[in-house]
Design a protein around this motif. Structure first.
Motif, mmCIF file in Angstrom:
data_model
loop_
_atom_site.group_PDB
_atom_site.id
_atom_site.type_symbol
_atom_site.label_atom_id
_atom_site.label_comp_id
_atom_site.label_asym_id
_atom_site.label_seq_id
_atom_site.Cartn_x
_atom_site.Cartn_y
_atom_site.Cartn_z
ATOM 1 N N LYS A 43 0.836 -1.202 0.000
ATOM 2 C CA LYS A 43 0.000 0.000 0.000
ATOM 3 C C LYS A 43 0.867 1.247 0.000
ATOM 4 N N GLU A 44 0.287 2.348 -0.437
ATOM 5 C CA GLU A 44 1.011 3.614 -0.421
ATOM 6 C C GLU A 44 1.171 4.114 1.011
ATOM 7 N N ARG A 45 2.246 4.827 1.210
ATOM 8 C CA ARG A 45 2.470 5.433 2.510
ATOM 9 C C ARG A 45 1.429 6.536 2.743
ATOM 10 N N GLU A 46 0.926 6.589 3.935
ATOM 11 C CA GLU A 46 -0.109 7.564 4.288
ATOM 12 C C GLU A 46 0.424 8.526 5.336
ATOM 13 N N GLY A 47 0.289 9.798 5.078
ATOM 14 C CA GLY A 47 0.599 10.800 6.091
ATOM 15 C C GLY A 47 -0.501 10.807 7.129
ATOM 16 N N VAL A 48 -0.155 10.590 8.371
ATOM 17 C CA VAL A 48 -1.143 10.466 9.443
ATOM 18 C C VAL A 48 -1.344 11.782 10.177
ATOM 19 N N SER A 49 -0.248 12.409 10.562
ATOM 20 C CA SER A 49 -0.341 13.649 11.322
ATOM 21 C C SER A 49 0.966 14.409 11.188
ATOM 22 N N TYR A 59 -1.793 18.869 11.886
ATOM 23 C CA TYR A 59 -2.557 18.351 10.745
ATOM 24 C C TYR A 59 -2.868 16.895 11.012
ATOM 25 N N TYR A 60 -4.061 16.463 10.596
ATOM 26 C CA TYR A 60 -4.440 15.061 10.735
ATOM 27 C C TYR A 60 -5.082 14.560 9.448
ATOM 28 N N ALA A 61 -4.757 13.367 9.090
ATOM 29 C CA ALA A 61 -5.469 12.721 8.001
ATOM 30 C C ALA A 61 -6.912 12.481 8.422
ATOM 31 N N TYR A 62 -7.799 12.483 7.462
ATOM 32 C CA TYR A 62 -9.216 12.292 7.772
ATOM 33 C C TYR A 62 -9.460 10.971 8.500
ATOM 34 N N SER A 63 -8.658 9.978 8.156
ATOM 35 C CA SER A 63 -8.857 8.634 8.708
ATOM 36 C C SER A 63 -8.577 8.562 10.206
ATOM 37 N N VAL A 64 -7.846 9.533 10.736
ATOM 38 C CA VAL A 64 -7.500 9.472 12.159
ATOM 39 C C VAL A 64 -7.976 10.685 12.933
ATOM 40 N N LYS A 65 -8.529 11.659 12.249
ATOM 41 C CA LYS A 65 -8.926 12.899 12.898
ATOM 42 C C LYS A 65 -9.961 12.628 13.981
ATOM 43 N N GLN A 81 2.494 10.510 19.653
ATOM 44 C CA GLN A 81 1.182 10.372 19.029
ATOM 45 C C GLN A 81 0.323 9.493 19.916
ATOM 46 N N GLN A 82 -0.682 10.091 20.496
ATOM 47 C CA GLN A 82 -1.660 9.345 21.286
ATOM 48 C C GLN A 82 -2.706 8.804 20.325
ATOM 49 N N MET A 83 -2.997 7.528 20.441
ATOM 50 C CA MET A 83 -3.936 6.888 19.520
ATOM 51 C C MET A 83 -5.102 6.310 20.312
ATOM 52 N N ASN A 84 -6.268 6.884 20.139
ATOM 53 C CA ASN A 84 -7.483 6.431 20.821
ATOM 54 C C ASN A 84 -8.429 5.775 19.832
ATOM 55 N N SER A 85 -9.381 5.040 20.379
ATOM 56 C CA SER A 85 -10.429 4.411 19.554
ATOM 57 C C SER A 85 -9.823 3.682 18.362
ATOM 58 N N LEU A 86 -8.857 2.859 18.632
ATOM 59 C CA LEU A 86 -8.165 2.155 17.555
ATOM 60 C C LEU A 86 -9.092 1.189 16.822
ATOM 61 N N LYS A 87 -8.825 1.063 15.544
ATOM 62 C CA LYS A 87 -9.571 0.153 14.689
ATOM 63 C C LYS A 87 -8.602 -0.845 14.081
#
Length: 121
Positions: A43-49, A59-65, A81-87
């Motif tokens: 997969k392509e690299r995704e900018g997260v934040s 800045y946040y990607a829509y997928s993690v905002k 990077q604090q990550m809540n509500s993980l999927k």
């Protein structure tokens, strides 16, 4: 040597809220924007934040905002990077990277080694 070190991946169940960290060395940390990226095989690299040098802009990607929070401690040369509500779809390798250039068009030139985050139900 200029480097970013992001120690410690994590395997965890959905509902847990881990925090990634990334420590810099060899450069003036608060001169640079720093970002988090993620990439799965094939997969392509995704900018997260991303966070500005002075911690004013993020800045946040829509997928993690709304779920992830990027922060930095310039006194400790450390990015978080604090990550809540993980999927389950958050399962992948996460990288920190140093940004340079204009805020609207950052380039990234120094990368951490990456760490696996695995989310299971």
């Amino acid at each position: 040597e200029v480097q970013l070190v992001d120690p410690g991946g994590d395997s965890l169940q959905s509902g847990r809220s881990p925090s990634l960290s990334c420590v810099s060395a060899g450069f003036t940390f608060d001169d640079y924007a720093i970002g988090w990226f993620r990439q799965s095989p094939g997969k392509e690299r995704e900018g997260v934040s991303c966070i500005s040098p002075s911690d004013i802009s993020t800045y946040y990607a829509y997928s993690v905002k709304g779920r992830f929070t990027i922060s930095r401690d310039n006194a400790k040369n450390t990015l978080y990077q604090q990550m809540n509500s993980l999927k389950s779809e958050d399962t992948t390798v996460y990288y920190c990277a140093r940004g340079y250039g204009t805020p609207s068009k950052l380039e990234y030139d120094v990368w951490g080694q990456g760490n696996q985050v695995t989310v299971s139900s």
